[in-house]
Design a protein around this motif. Structure first.
Motif, PDB file in Angstrom:
ATOM      1  N   MET A   1       0.832  -1.311   0.026  1.00  0.00           N
ATOM      2  CA  MET A   1       0.095  -0.108  -0.143  1.00  0.00           C
ATOM      3  C   MET A   1       0.815   1.397  -0.070  1.00  0.00           C
ATOM      4  O   MET A   1       1.760   1.183   0.659  1.00  0.00           O
ATOM      5  N   VAL A   2       0.421   2.228  -0.607  1.00  0.00           N
ATOM      6  CA  VAL A   2       1.300   3.501  -1.011  1.00  0.00           C
ATOM      7  C   VAL A   2       0.985   4.456   0.126  1.00  0.00           C
ATOM      8  O   VAL A   2      -0.420   4.891   0.275  1.00  0.00           O
ATOM      9  N   ALA A   3       1.904   4.928   0.916  1.00  0.00           N
ATOM     10  CA  ALA A   3       1.696   6.082   1.666  1.00  0.00           C
ATOM     11  C   ALA A   3       2.005   7.384   0.899  1.00  0.00           C
ATOM     12  O   ALA A   3       3.069   7.513  -0.049  1.00  0.00           O
ATOM     13  N   ARG A   4       1.659   8.556   1.406  1.00  0.00           N
ATOM     14  CA  ARG A   4       1.558   9.743   0.765  1.00  0.00           C
ATOM     15  C   ARG A   4       1.683  10.836   1.803  1.00  0.00           C
ATOM     16  O   ARG A   4       0.974  10.786   2.700  1.00  0.00           O
ATOM     17  N   THR A   5       2.559  12.016   1.214  1.00  0.00           N
ATOM     18  CA  THR A   5       2.465  13.046   2.008  1.00  0.00           C
ATOM     19  C   THR A   5       3.084  14.229   0.831  1.00  0.00           C
ATOM     20  O   THR A   5       2.964  13.842  -0.513  1.00  0.00           O
ATOM     21  N   TYR A   6       2.862  15.532   1.063  1.00  0.00           N
ATOM     22  CA  TYR A   6       3.163  16.407  -0.006  1.00  0.00           C
ATOM     23  C   TYR A   6       4.212  17.576   0.250  1.00  0.00           C
ATOM     24  O   TYR A   6       4.599  17.754   1.608  1.00  0.00           O
ATOM     25  N   THR A   7       4.743  18.059  -0.725  1.00  0.00           N
ATOM     26  CA  THR A   7       5.859  19.105  -0.366  1.00  0.00           C
ATOM     27  C   THR A   7       5.741  20.078  -1.661  1.00  0.00           C
ATOM     28  O   THR A   7       4.659  19.945  -2.272  1.00  0.00           O
ATOM     29  N   VAL A   8       6.415  20.705  -1.947  1.00  0.00           N
ATOM     30  CA  VAL A   8       6.757  21.752  -2.965  1.00  0.00           C
ATOM     31  C   VAL A   8       7.807  21.965  -3.766  1.00  0.00           C
ATOM     32  O   VAL A   8       9.041  21.482  -3.434  1.00  0.00           O
ATOM     33  N   ALA A   9       7.799  22.150  -5.108  1.00  0.00           N
ATOM     34  CA  ALA A   9       8.966  22.569  -5.980  1.00  0.00           C
ATOM     35  C   ALA A   9       8.701  23.968  -6.489  1.00  0.00           C
ATOM     36  O   ALA A   9       7.402  24.421  -6.797  1.00  0.00           O
ATOM     37  N   PHE A  10       9.529  24.618  -6.581  1.00  0.00           N
ATOM     38  CA  PHE A  10       9.788  26.268  -6.757  1.00  0.00           C
ATOM     39  C   PHE A  10       9.894  26.286  -8.293  1.00  0.00           C
ATOM     40  O   PHE A  10      10.706  25.985  -8.837  1.00  0.00           O
ATOM     41  N   GLU A  11       8.916  27.348  -8.932  1.00  0.00           N
ATOM     42  CA  GLU A  11       9.067  27.637 -10.166  1.00  0.00           C
ATOM     43  C   GLU A  11       8.844  29.354 -10.046  1.00  0.00           C
ATOM     44  O   GLU A  11       7.887  29.829 -10.153  1.00  0.00           O
ATOM     45  N   GLY A  12      10.118  29.958 -10.172  1.00  0.00           N
ATOM     46  CA  GLY A  12      10.020  31.393  -9.602  1.00  0.00           C
ATOM     47  C   GLY A  12       9.168  31.493  -8.270  1.00  0.00           C
ATOM     48  O   GLY A  12       9.855  31.098  -7.391  1.00  0.00           O
ATOM     49  N   VAL A  13       8.459  32.459  -8.186  1.00  0.00           N
ATOM     50  CA  VAL A  13       7.976  32.471  -6.629  1.00  0.00           C
ATOM     51  C   VAL A  13       6.590  31.699  -6.516  1.00  0.00           C
ATOM     52  O   VAL A  13       6.258  31.961  -5.421  1.00  0.00           O
ATOM     53  N   GLU A  14       6.482  31.053  -7.311  1.00  0.00           N
ATOM     54  CA  GLU A  14       5.309  30.087  -7.330  1.00  0.00           C
ATOM     55  C   GLU A  14       5.850  28.695  -6.627  1.00  0.00           C
ATOM     56  O   GLU A  14       6.905  27.982  -7.332  1.00  0.00           O
ATOM     57  N   ALA A  15       5.265  28.072  -5.847  1.00  0.00           N
ATOM     58  CA  ALA A  15       5.496  26.977  -5.079  1.00  0.00           C
ATOM     59  C   ALA A  15       4.264  25.821  -5.695  1.00  0.00           C
ATOM     60  O   ALA A  15       3.209  25.818  -5.392  1.00  0.00           O
ATOM     61  N   ARG A  16       4.803  24.994  -6.446  1.00  0.00           N
ATOM     62  CA  ARG A  16       3.911  23.681  -6.924  1.00  0.00           C
ATOM     63  C   ARG A  16       3.764  22.768  -6.013  1.00  0.00           C
ATOM     64  O   ARG A  16       4.876  22.173  -5.754  1.00  0.00           O
ATOM     65  N   ILE A  17       2.858  22.249  -5.927  1.00  0.00           N
ATOM     66  CA  ILE A  17       2.629  21.090  -4.932  1.00  0.00           C
ATOM     67  C   ILE A  17       3.189  19.836  -5.649  1.00  0.00           C
ATOM     68  O   ILE A  17       2.875  19.467  -6.797  1.00  0.00           O
ATOM     69  N   VAL A  18       3.752  19.291  -4.877  1.00  0.00           N
ATOM     70  CA  VAL A  18       4.255  17.750  -5.335  1.00  0.00           C
ATOM     71  C   VAL A  18       4.094  16.816  -4.320  1.00  0.00           C
ATOM     72  O   VAL A  18       4.214  16.582  -3.154  1.00  0.00           O
ATOM     73  N   GLU A  19       3.492  15.693  -4.895  1.00  0.00           N
ATOM     74  CA  GLU A  19       2.798  14.441  -4.206  1.00  0.00           C
ATOM     75  C   GLU A  19       4.178  13.657  -3.882  1.00  0.00           C
ATOM     76  O   GLU A  19       4.861  12.923  -4.948  1.00  0.00           O
ATOM     77  N   VAL A  20       4.382  13.327  -2.639  1.00  0.00           N
ATOM     78  CA  VAL A  20       5.612  12.284  -2.463  1.00  0.00           C
ATOM     79  C   VAL A  20       4.820  10.828  -2.085  1.00  0.00           C
ATOM     80  O   VAL A  20       4.262  10.783  -1.071  1.00  0.00           O
ATOM     81  N   GLN A  21       5.078   9.742  -2.889  1.00  0.00           N
ATOM     82  CA  GLN A  21       4.682   8.584  -2.669  1.00  0.00           C
ATOM     83  C   GLN A  21       5.658   7.802  -2.227  1.00  0.00           C
ATOM     84  O   GLN A  21       6.646   7.655  -2.806  1.00  0.00           O
ATOM     85  N   CYS A  22       5.323   6.633  -1.356  1.00  0.00           N
ATOM     86  CA  CYS A  22       6.456   5.843  -0.966  1.00  0.00           C
ATOM     87  C   CYS A  22       5.517   4.370  -0.787  1.00  0.00           C
ATOM     88  O   CYS A  22       4.579   4.281  -0.257  1.00  0.00           O
ATOM     89  N   ALA A  23       6.137   3.549  -1.485  1.00  0.00           N
ATOM     90  CA  ALA A  23       5.715   1.850  -1.348  1.00  0.00           C
ATOM     91  C   ALA A  23       6.928   1.064  -0.880  1.00  0.00           C
ATOM     92  O   ALA A  23       7.849   1.256  -1.208  1.00  0.00           O
ATOM     93  N   VAL A  24       6.560   0.312   0.096  1.00  0.00           N
ATOM     94  CA  VAL A  24       7.600  -0.757   0.566  1.00  0.00           C
ATOM     95  C   VAL A  24       6.985  -2.110   0.112  1.00  0.00           C
ATOM     96  O   VAL A  24       5.964  -2.417   0.331  1.00  0.00           O
TER      97      VAL A  24
END
Length: 504
Positions: free
Chosen positions: A1-24
């Motif tokens: 089962m995949v666990a998820r959290t979120y972070t950002v990647a920066f494009e100029g002054v805009e922070a774009r949401i990035v989904e961080v998926q982890c599978a074991v």
């Protein structure tokens, strides 16, 4: 089962949401990070492994795969450490998965589990608020991120504190915003003796955000005058402070998480590269013109800047933003600044003093100021000659008005402009007005119009020069408290336009 959290990647002054998926999953033990990571992101797996080991948490002997989605968006920076660790902890059921999914995290991990401050906490908090998620960041970034009241900000000092918070053993209280830093008035116009015309030009430039060029011999006080520009400008409004702070956050320039109400004053050296001035380089970082957004960009020894660097200023001056083009992205940064430039009249600096000038006068002056192209000079609203200061002026006991007195007039003029343009989004000062709006607010009386027509015919003003005179005249009228633009206002605006004729 995949666990998820979120972070950002920066494009100029805009922070774009990035989904961080982890599978074991079952398989040969491995830890891989995919999703277009750069070197720093790829190395996160080693920092995460060491930080978990420091907490006596052993990773399972299985295949661990972390995916950063969207996979075609470049991921850069060390702030991906904490979200990767958070997703992994949720995947091995050490913290609740639903809590991890409700979080936007950023932060760098040290090998002993401490959280290291990273840049961009303020834009990340804005992105988290739009997603209605909680922001998790290092403790040092908390006061900065907490300025965004629309989202809770959890600031932790270590990965151990993060675990205590998510397991309910030691919840962390939401971070509080940093202090608002007031204006610093350590440089006063009273320090400048003489140069009344240059002081007047400084006041007009501040009132309407008009670009200013001062030409004078070495030691005449050009740099001294420019350094006192922030002291007569009004403090940043709440909107302006947020805009400016987001850029400074991406550059790591916010002081102790506080948002400053003082307008930026940037003074790059004339040896600065194009990337340093307009932005670019590794990660397409903001340049000096963006760091000066809503403030002052002081270019001392203007003709000494490389010609290519000066020419790149032409488009940002007109549009108020700069586009840093890359093969896979176009990064936009705002750069609505007030440019104050200073130059010597020639290479030796003493063109106006026959006893000290070189043998190439006057050709040396034409060649030297000729380094400033006509199109760039056409974008300069105010041009003033700064003569050498007479000894009689230096010996005066009273140098004139204090910065606070001038600042009151500037603030009153800016207030009138704010009221005038309140129904026009994106227009804050006279320098922003254009087209039909400019004609409506800055049309001079018949005598002023006749004078402007004669000047345009006599000196061959471009359309841009004509409109810039109108804007300056409107600002002069605002300083005088006049509702209409009259002939004296136009005459003064014209005098500054022609003080240094076309930079030659």
């Amino acid at each position: 089962m995949v666990a998820r959290t979120y972070t950002v990647a920066f494009e100029g002054v805009e922070a774009r949401i990035v989904e961080v998926q982890c599978a074991v999953s079952a398989g040969m033990p491995a830890f891989s990070v995919v999703g277009l990571p750069d070197k720093a992101v790829s190395e996160a797996r080693d920092r995460v492994r060491a930080a978990l080991t420091a907490l006596s948490i052993a990773l399972p002997s299985k295949r661990i795969t972390v995916n950063l989605s969207p996979a075609d968006l470049p991921k850069e920076g060390s702030h991906f450490d904490l979200p990767i660790a958070l997703a992994l902890l949720a995947a091995i059921d050490i913290i609740p998965r639903e809590d991890a999914e409700a979080t936007v995290a950023l932060g760098e991990l040290s090998l002993d589990g401490r959280l290291v401050p990273v840049i961009g906490a303020l834009p990340a908090a804005m992105a988290a608020a739009e997603e209605e998620r909680t922001l998790l960041c290092p403790k040092a970034c908390g006061p900065e991120a907490a300025w965004v009241e629309a989202t809770p900000v959890i600031a932790a000092g270590s990965l151990a504190e993060v675990l205590g918070h998510f397991t309910g053993q030691a919840p962390i209280a939401p971070a509080q915003p940093g202090e608002v830093m007031g204006a610093r008035a350590d440089r006063d116009l009273r320090d400048v003796k003489g140069q009344e015309r240059a002081k007047r030009a400084l006041e007009i430039a501040a009132a309407g955000r008009h670009h200013l060029l001062m030409v004078g011999t070495p030691g005449s006080g050009k740099s001294m005058l420019a350094a006192r520009m922030p002291g007569i400008l009004p403090p940043l409004s709440a909107v302006e402070a947020l805009e400016t702070s987001m850029i400074h956050s991406l550059s790591g320039l916010l002081e102790e998480g506080g948002i400053s109400r003082t307008r930026p004053f940037r003074e790059p050296h004339h040896t600065a590269s194009m990337a340093a001035i307009v932005g670019g380089g590794r990660g397409a970082k903001p340049g000096e013109i963006s760091l000066a957004h809503n403030g002052v960009l002081f270019l001392d020894e203007l003709p000494e800047f490389p010609r290519a660097v000066l020419e790149t200023l032409r488009q940002p001056i007109e549009t108020g933003e700069v586009v840093v083009a890359r093969a896979n992205a176009h990064i936009r940064y705002p750069c609505r600044f007030l440019m104050v430039a200073a130059a010597n009249p020639c290479k030796c600096g003493y063109l106006s003093e026959p006893s000290r000038s070189c043998a190439r006068v006057p050709q040396c002056g034409e060649d030297y100021l000729g380094r400033i192209s006509g199109p760039l000079m056409d974008r300069v609203d105010l041009r003033v000659e700064v003569p050498p200061v007479a000894y009689a002026d230096l010996d005066l006991p009273d140098a004139g008005e204090a910065s606070a007195t001038v600042a009151e007039r500037v603030a009153a003029a800016r207030s009138a402009q704010a009221k005038r343009f309140e129904d026009h989004p994106g227009v804050r000062v006279n320098a922003d007005a254009e087209g039909r709006l400019l004609e409506d607010v800055a049309s001079p009386d018949p005598e002023g119009r006749d004078l402007l027509a004669k000047v345009a015919e006599r000196f061959g003003l471009s359309a841009r020069g004509y409109h810039r005179i109108l804007r300056v005249a409107r600002t002069i009228a605002d300083l005088a408290g006049s509702k209409d633009v009259r002939k004296p206002h136009v005459a003064e605006a014209v005098s500054y336009r022609l003080s240094v004729q076309e930079g030659r």
